[in-house]
Scaffold this motif. Structure first.
Motif, PDB file in Angstrom:
ATOM      1  N   LYS A 180      34.689  -9.349 -25.309  1.00 44.65           N
ATOM      2  CA  LYS A 180      33.967  -8.826 -23.861  1.00 44.65           C
ATOM      3  C   LYS A 180      34.234  -7.549 -23.894  1.00 44.65           C
ATOM      4  CE  LYS A 180      34.741 -13.500 -21.913  1.00 44.65           C
ATOM      5  NZ  LYS A 180      35.477 -14.272 -20.960  1.00 44.65           N
ATOM      6  N   ARG A 181      35.602  -6.906 -24.089  1.00 48.17           N
ATOM      7  CA  ARG A 181      35.810  -5.463 -23.911  1.00 48.17           C
ATOM      8  C   ARG A 181      34.803  -4.764 -24.682  1.00 48.17           C
ATOM      9  NH1 ARG A 181      40.794  -5.744 -25.381  1.00 48.17           N
ATOM     10  NH2 ARG A 181      40.673  -4.809 -27.244  1.00 48.17           N
ATOM     11  N   TYR A 182      34.769  -5.166 -25.958  1.00 44.99           N
ATOM     12  CA  TYR A 182      34.313  -4.217 -27.049  1.00 44.99           C
ATOM     13  C   TYR A 182      32.558  -4.256 -26.545  1.00 44.99           C
ATOM     14  CZ  TYR A 182      31.356  -3.098 -31.272  1.00 44.99           C
ATOM     15  OH  TYR A 182      30.486  -2.448 -32.300  1.00 44.99           O
ATOM     16  N   GLN A 183      32.071  -5.451 -26.106  1.00 44.78           N
ATOM     17  CA  GLN A 183      30.689  -5.579 -25.704  1.00 44.78           C
ATOM     18  C   GLN A 183      30.322  -4.606 -24.457  1.00 44.78           C
ATOM     19  OE1 GLN A 183      29.548  -9.524 -25.475  1.00 44.78           O
ATOM     20  NE2 GLN A 183      29.219  -9.739 -27.616  1.00 44.78           N
ATOM     21  N   LYS A 184      31.191  -4.523 -23.404  1.00 41.24           N
ATOM     22  CA  LYS A 184      31.222  -3.837 -22.314  1.00 41.24           C
ATOM     23  C   LYS A 184      31.355  -2.407 -22.503  1.00 41.24           C
ATOM     24  CE  LYS A 184      33.421  -3.403 -17.750  1.00 41.24           C
ATOM     25  NZ  LYS A 184      34.334  -3.871 -16.759  1.00 41.24           N
ATOM     26  N   GLU A 185      31.889  -1.854 -23.706  1.00 37.06           N
ATOM     27  CA  GLU A 185      32.079  -0.623 -23.899  1.00 37.06           C
ATOM     28  C   GLU A 185      31.014  -0.084 -24.586  1.00 37.06           C
ATOM     29  OE1 GLU A 185      36.044  -0.264 -25.979  1.00 37.06           O
ATOM     30  OE2 GLU A 185      36.818  -0.619 -24.124  1.00 37.06           O
ATOM     31  N   THR A 186      30.404  -1.091 -25.472  1.00 33.99           N
ATOM     32  CA  THR A 186      29.284  -0.671 -26.574  1.00 33.99           C
ATOM     33  C   THR A 186      27.832  -0.861 -26.014  1.00 33.99           C
ATOM     34  OG1 THR A 186      31.028  -1.269 -28.037  1.00 33.99           O
ATOM     35  CG2 THR A 186      28.664  -0.872 -28.867  1.00 33.99           C
ATOM     36  N   TYR A 187      27.639  -1.845 -25.265  1.00 36.50           N
ATOM     37  CA  TYR A 187      26.225  -2.288 -25.033  1.00 36.50           C
ATOM     38  C   TYR A 187      25.973  -2.043 -23.420  1.00 36.50           C
ATOM     39  CZ  TYR A 187      26.171  -4.641 -29.497  1.00 36.50           C
ATOM     40  OH  TYR A 187      26.358  -4.895 -30.698  1.00 36.50           O
ATOM     41  N   LYS A 188      24.553  -1.944 -23.385  1.00 37.17           N
ATOM     42  CA  LYS A 188      24.127  -1.910 -21.790  1.00 37.17           C
ATOM     43  C   LYS A 188      23.038  -2.883 -21.670  1.00 37.17           C
ATOM     44  CE  LYS A 188      23.511   0.252 -17.647  1.00 37.17           C
ATOM     45  NZ  LYS A 188      24.535   0.133 -16.669  1.00 37.17           N
ATOM     46  N   THR A 189      22.980  -3.663 -20.617  1.00 39.04           N
ATOM     47  CA  THR A 189      22.134  -4.770 -20.516  1.00 39.04           C
ATOM     48  C   THR A 189      20.927  -4.168 -19.575  1.00 39.04           C
ATOM     49  OG1 THR A 189      23.841  -6.505 -20.648  1.00 39.04           O
ATOM     50  CG2 THR A 189      21.570  -6.821 -19.554  1.00 39.04           C
TER      51      THR A 189
END
Length: 62
Positions: free
Chosen positions: A15-24
């Protein structure tokens, strides 16, 4: 079998990685009015790849 603690740590990391890496980015299509677009998008193997390529083509042709 992985422990419950391990699975919780792994989930938190993802979850932390996706929050830091991706934008929806999202948008809404209206059923009935946009059925042709919905049908086309649902026929694609990857909506994301198609839309990214379409935007990149638009950016280079502008």
């Amino acid at each position: 079998m992985p422990s419950k603690e391990y699975l919780q740590r792994k989930s938190a990391y993802i979850k932390r990685y996706q929050k830091e890496t991706y934008k929806t980015v999202s948008f809404k299509l209206r059923q009935g009015r946009d059925d042709d677009i919905l049908e086309f998008l649902n026929s694609l193997p990857s909506k994301s790849d198609f839309l990214k390529e379409l935007v990149r083509q638009y950016m280079t042709n502008k």
